[in-house]
Design a protein around this motif. Structure first.
Motif, PDB file in Angstrom:
ATOM      1  N   ASN A  10      -0.244  25.758  41.633  1.00 30.48           N
ATOM      2  CA  ASN A  10       0.828  26.772  41.614  1.00 30.48           C
ATOM      3  C   ASN A  10       0.809  27.680  42.838  1.00 30.48           C
ATOM      4  OD1 ASN A  10       1.866  25.937  39.089  1.00 30.48           O
ATOM      5  ND2 ASN A  10       0.312  27.147  38.015  1.00 30.48           N
ATOM      6  N   CYS A  11       0.758  27.076  43.990  1.00 34.26           N
ATOM      7  CA  CYS A  11       0.662  27.860  45.223  1.00 34.26           C
ATOM      8  C   CYS A  11       1.695  27.372  46.231  1.00 34.26           C
ATOM      9  CB  CYS A  11      -0.747  27.739  45.794  1.00 34.26           C
ATOM     10  SG  CYS A  11      -1.171  29.014  46.980  1.00 34.26           S
ATOM     11  N   LYS A  12       2.516  28.292  46.732  1.00 33.21           N
ATOM     12  CA  LYS A  12       3.599  27.945  47.660  1.00 33.21           C
ATOM     13  C   LYS A  12       4.435  26.797  47.092  1.00 33.21           C
ATOM     14  CE  LYS A  12       2.261  29.920  52.081  1.00 33.21           C
ATOM     15  NZ  LYS A  12       3.577  30.511  52.341  1.00 33.21           N
ATOM     16  N   ILE A  39      -0.660  23.834  53.178  1.00 31.24           N
ATOM     17  CA  ILE A  39      -2.029  23.517  52.747  1.00 31.24           C
ATOM     18  C   ILE A  39      -3.034  24.274  53.603  1.00 31.24           C
ATOM     19  CG2 ILE A  39      -3.697  21.657  52.438  1.00 31.24           C
ATOM     20  CD1 ILE A  39      -1.300  19.759  52.056  1.00 31.24           C
ATOM     21  N   MET A  40      -2.789  24.307  54.907  1.00 30.34           N
ATOM     22  CA  MET A  40      -3.675  25.048  55.808  1.00 30.34           C
ATOM     23  C   MET A  40      -3.634  26.546  55.515  1.00 30.34           C
ATOM     24  SD  MET A  40      -2.980  23.233  59.460  1.00 30.34           S
ATOM     25  CE  MET A  40      -3.733  21.671  59.900  1.00 30.34           C
ATOM     26  N   LYS A  41      -2.440  27.074  55.305  1.00 31.98           N
ATOM     27  CA  LYS A  41      -2.295  28.510  55.055  1.00 31.98           C
ATOM     28  C   LYS A  41      -2.969  28.908  53.750  1.00 31.98           C
ATOM     29  CE  LYS A  41       2.013  28.949  57.676  1.00 31.98           C
ATOM     30  NZ  LYS A  41       3.494  29.116  57.602  1.00 31.98           N
ATOM     31  N   ILE A  42      -2.936  28.031  52.774  1.00 34.27           N
ATOM     32  CA  ILE A  42      -3.573  28.314  51.486  1.00 34.27           C
ATOM     33  C   ILE A  42      -5.091  28.380  51.643  1.00 34.27           C
ATOM     34  CG2 ILE A  42      -4.035  27.301  49.212  1.00 34.27           C
ATOM     35  CD1 ILE A  42      -1.070  26.245  49.339  1.00 34.27           C
ATOM     36  N   LEU A  43      -5.660  27.434  52.374  1.00 32.58           N
ATOM     37  CA  LEU A  43      -7.105  27.457  52.614  1.00 32.58           C
ATOM     38  C   LEU A  43      -7.496  28.692  53.434  1.00 32.58           C
ATOM     39  CD1 LEU A  43      -9.862  26.178  52.331  1.00 32.58           C
ATOM     40  CD2 LEU A  43      -9.314  24.675  54.263  1.00 32.58           C
ATOM     41  N   ASP A  58       3.699  35.756  49.213  1.00 31.55           N
ATOM     42  CA  ASP A  58       4.280  34.482  49.639  1.00 31.55           C
ATOM     43  C   ASP A  58       3.435  33.288  49.197  1.00 31.55           C
ATOM     44  OD1 ASP A  58       6.492  35.581  50.819  1.00 31.55           O
ATOM     45  OD2 ASP A  58       5.593  35.694  52.812  1.00 31.55           O
ATOM     46  N   MET A  59       2.216  33.547  48.728  1.00 29.99           N
ATOM     47  CA  MET A  59       1.345  32.459  48.280  1.00 29.99           C
ATOM     48  C   MET A  59       1.803  31.858  46.955  1.00 29.99           C
ATOM     49  SD  MET A  59      -1.156  31.561  50.229  1.00 29.99           S
ATOM     50  CE  MET A  59      -0.569  31.887  51.873  1.00 29.99           C
ATOM     51  N   LEU A  70      -1.885  31.825  40.585  1.00 33.54           N
ATOM     52  CA  LEU A  70      -2.225  30.632  41.356  1.00 33.54           C
ATOM     53  C   LEU A  70      -3.742  30.480  41.362  1.00 33.54           C
ATOM     54  CD1 LEU A  70      -3.526  31.478  44.377  1.00 33.54           C
ATOM     55  CD2 LEU A  70      -1.160  32.187  44.761  1.00 33.54           C
ATOM     56  N   GLU A  71      -4.181  29.276  41.669  1.00 30.68           N
ATOM     57  CA  GLU A  71      -5.617  29.035  41.740  1.00 30.68           C
ATOM     58  C   GLU A  71      -5.931  28.114  42.910  1.00 30.68           C
ATOM     59  OE1 GLU A  71      -9.446  27.678  38.989  1.00 30.68           O
ATOM     60  OE2 GLU A  71      -7.400  27.568  38.164  1.00 30.68           O
ATOM     61  N   ILE A  72      -6.947  28.470  43.665  1.00 26.33           N
ATOM     62  CA  ILE A  72      -7.430  27.666  44.799  1.00 26.33           C
ATOM     63  C   ILE A  72      -8.913  27.414  44.580  1.00 26.33           C
ATOM     64  CG2 ILE A  72      -7.590  27.477  47.307  1.00 26.33           C
ATOM     65  CD1 ILE A  72      -5.588  29.928  47.388  1.00 26.33           C
ATOM     66  N   SER A  73      -9.315  26.157  44.617  1.00 25.17           N
ATOM     67  CA  SER A  73     -10.728  25.806  44.433  1.00 25.17           C
ATOM     68  C   SER A  73     -11.213  25.005  45.630  1.00 25.17           C
ATOM     69  CB  SER A  73     -10.924  24.985  43.156  1.00 25.17           C
ATOM     70  OG  SER A  73     -10.565  25.737  42.017  1.00 25.17           O
ATOM     71  N   VAL A  74     -12.393  25.368  46.112  1.00 25.23           N
ATOM     72  CA  VAL A  74     -12.996  24.673  47.244  1.00 25.23           C
ATOM     73  C   VAL A  74     -14.389  24.198  46.828  1.00 25.23           C
ATOM     74  CG1 VAL A  74     -13.822  24.884  49.619  1.00 25.23           C
ATOM     75  CG2 VAL A  74     -11.706  26.029  48.929  1.00 25.23           C
ATOM     76  N   GLU A  75     -14.646  22.920  47.098  1.00 29.48           N
ATOM     77  CA  GLU A  75     -15.966  22.375  46.800  1.00 29.48           C
ATOM     78  C   GLU A  75     -16.763  22.237  48.096  1.00 29.48           C
ATOM     79  OE1 GLU A  75     -18.140  18.552  44.597  1.00 29.48           O
ATOM     80  OE2 GLU A  75     -15.937  18.731  44.609  1.00 29.48           O
TER      81      GLU A  75
END
Length: 677
Positions: A10-12, A39-43, A58-59, A70-75
């Protein structure tokens, strides 16, 4: 390995994607405005919030205004940094690091034990429209550790100030490349020649300046250590403005300035990170091809690869340049190509990893093939005749949706088709492969039978893998695949097709048409469309052969011989086949023009007369000298003026109806292409 997976919800423009970043080089390709940069802007947004709070409405996913979160996960993968730690514990060269190695080693051990599973850890950020930022791990020191040990650098080529490169100084400060601790006192020592306390007014000047600021209510925000490092470097190097030798940046072209800036940007990171043994950077560059001509794009990819740290750095590129994508494939081994698309109706971004490209043959890929990876839709054809046809202005006028297709000639070579076939790449690009029927069937004159021929790559009837898959299909799919294949094979096996007395046609015309229609229906489900004979056969039809004959008589010199042959035939089908062969096509029984034992004697005799007429076509005003002599364009223009749009009123409905009446099979292909997009 640093970052190995990115998950976005749920981002951009993204509802949900999970992106595997195990390979060092990752390239996002696709047309404009599909979500590559998002995708780059979200990271980048994720990283901005690791150690500070950064709000950006805007995210949020604008497709769903009712979703407030929204949710962003990084492994992350700690394997490499742990291995470096174990190696470093037995060596002494790391004693001058900014941070004491023992303390660093303890932190690595602590975080691996506390947070990772098999050396991997997932960190998630939830961001709500009410402004709350919630981390899955509330350990600030751990997040700071990730920001320092697995940093990202995000370069948007559109945002580069091509005439003022101050951001390079900021980059140097951010990297903090010195092994020694930075310790700048209130008063910088040793910068004046005269240190006599009587004549030295240094402190007085600073006091006066500060007093003026304070009097006017101005307070100075304290510089960060990174800003101080940037200032130190500028002071030590003796300046801050950039130029080419003695010429200012304004004398350079946008292309030259952009190329040089990006190269310096990358070089600085890679070279300065050589002293940051326990950090693993990720560099993101959005549209690096901007301002660059083709040769400079190639030079840029090659130049960054020459750096010592290239292989140990993770890269994400976003591009809509076929040249850039091609060079990523050519210059690298450990890489992923991701095709980014967007559903325009829902404005939703999807991502597909493109398979293949690891074999040596893909190192020979050209811009022409690479261009297909960026297509909305592709039409693959066998040769230049088809290219001429589908790029014809009159055809485009009647069927404008053909403009949405990139058309590629694979020259009848399967290996060329394999380079770009979306099915092989597992890409979501819509496509159709147009084939001559001799890629599917051949005619055996002595047996009066058709046989299945050609390569299993394009001939689904010969493909055992497809047959196995069809056995497990259900209902309509089973009926239209496995059962239809079986029926086609039975007809081919048990039916005879006899060449008639003209040597041009088959006596079993209706049965042939039924077989062809079944074959086309079967192959269409695999994005393949075999024409009844060849592309010439789709243009010269029994519905328009009289027009072809009339058109030829406007310029041909051997009118009498053509009239004798044409008038001497009894049926429309025979006359159609005569004209197809005359204009370098094939008969309904897929003749060859070689003088072989399997050749029909009657056909061979009439072929000799056809060759005489062909010679006159070569010397005529139309100069028809083979399949690719342009006769298709000349004829289409003639038939457009005289039959399709004779009044010049451009009635689209009538023009379309007339075209489909005169060219039924070609019309069928064009309608299929329309429906596909």
């Amino acid at each position: 390995m640093s970052i190995i997976r990115l998950t976005i919800t749920n981002c951009k423009s993204i509802d949900y994607i999970e992106l595997n970043l195990l390979n060092n080089v990752n390239c996002f390709i696709g047309t404009n405005n599909v979500g590559k940069s998002n995708i780059m802007k979200i990271l980048h947004f994720f990283y901005l919030n690791l150690t500070t709070k950064h709000h950006d409405l805007d995210m949020f996913n604008k497709n769903n205004p009712y979703n407030d979160e929204l949710e962003i996960s990084v492994e992350y993968d700690f394997t490499e940094i742990n291995e470096k730690k174990e190696t470093a514990q037995t060596r002494t060269i790391f004693s001058n690091l900014i941070e004491p190695t023992n303390e660093l080693f303890e932190r690595i051990d602590e975080y691996i034990k506390k947070y990772t599973i098999e050396n991997r850890v997932v960190l998630s950020l939830k961001y709500n429209k009410n402004g709350t930022l919630v981390w899955s791990n509330d350990d600030y020191e751990f997040r700071s550790f990730l920001a320092v040990r697995f940093p990202i650098f995000f370069l948007e080529s559109r945002s580069i100030d091509l005439l003022k490169w101050d951001s390079l100084w900021e980059l140097i400060g951010t990297i903090a490349p010195f092994r020694q601790r930075v310790d700048i006192n209130e008063r910088i020592q040793g910068i004046f020649v005269d240190e006599d306390p009587i004549t030295n007014n240094y402190q007085g000047v600073l006091t006066s300046i500060l007093k003026i600021f304070n009097t006017n209510g101005i307070r100075l925000q304290k510089s960060t250590v990174y800003q101080k490092i940037s200032q130190i470097v500028k002071l030590q190097l003796g300046g801050s403005e950039f130029s080419y030798d003695s010429h200012p940046l304004s004398t350079g072209s946008n292309g030259m300035n952009s190329f040089t800036y990006m190269k310096i940007y990358v070089d600085l990171i890679l070279i300065l990170f050589e002293d940051k043994y326990f950090s693993s950077a990720l560099i993101m560059i959005d549209e690096p091809e901007l301002h660059l001509h083709l040769k400079k794009i190639e030079d840029f990819v090659k130049s960054i690869k020459e750096n010592k740290g290239y292989e140990t750095t993770k890269w994400i590129f976003s591009t809509h340049s076929p040249t850039f994508a091609k060079n990523i494939i050519i210059e690298n081994h450990n890489y992923n190509i991701f095709h980014i698309t967007n559903n325009q109706f829902y404005n939703s971004t999807t991502i597909t990893k493109i398979n293949g490209f690891k074999q040596k043959k893909y190192k020979l890929i050209s811009d022409n093939e690479a261009n297909m990876f960026f297509s909305e839709a592709c039409l693959f054809v066998e040769g230049d005749t088809e290219l001429e046809l589908f790029k014809n202005n009159r055809l485009v006028e009647i069927f404008p949706s053909i403009l949405r297709y990139d058309i590629y000639s694979f020259e009848g070579k399967n290996d060329k088709l394999q380079l770009v076939n979306p099915n092989d790449r597992k890409s979501k690009i819509k496509y159709l492969v147009l084939l001559d029927m001799d890629k599917i069937l051949s005619y055996v004159t002595k047996k009066n039978k058709f046989s299945i021929s050609g390569s299993s790559y394009v001939n689904a009837l010969k493909n055992d893998d497809i047959q196995k898959q069809e056995q497990y299909m259900y209902k309509d799919k089973f009926k239209n695949s496995f059962k239809l294949r079986k029926e086609i094979k039975n007809i081919i096996k048990n039916s005879t097709f006899t060449i008639d007395s003209s040597g041009l046609c088959l006596e079993e015309e209706n049965e042939r048409i039924d077989l062809i229609e079944m074959i086309q229906r079967y192959f269409c489900q695999y994005n393949l469309f075999p024409l009844q004979t060849t592309i010439e056969g789709a243009i010269i039809t029994k519905e328009n052969h009289h027009l072809i004959y009339q058109w030829l008589n406007t310029f041909i010199t051997k009118k009498d011989l053509l009239k004798k042959l044409y008038s001497g035939l009894n049926t429309d089908v025979q006359k159609t086949n005569l004209l197809k062969v005359l204009l370098f096509g094939k008969t309904d029984w897929l003749n060859t023009e070689s003088d072989s034992e399997d050749q029909n004697v009657i056909f061979y005799k009439i072929l000799e007369k056809i060759k005489v007429i062909r010679k006159s076509l070569k010397t005529s005003s139309a100069i028809i000298d083979g399949k690719t002599s342009g006769w298709i364009s000349i004829f289409l223009e003639w038939v457009y003026i005289n039959k399709i749009n004779p009044t010049g009123k451009n009635d689209k409905y009538k023009m379309r109806h007339e075209f489909q009446t005169l060219f039924p099979e070609l019309g069928k292909v064009l309608v299929y292409l329309e429906d596909l997009v």
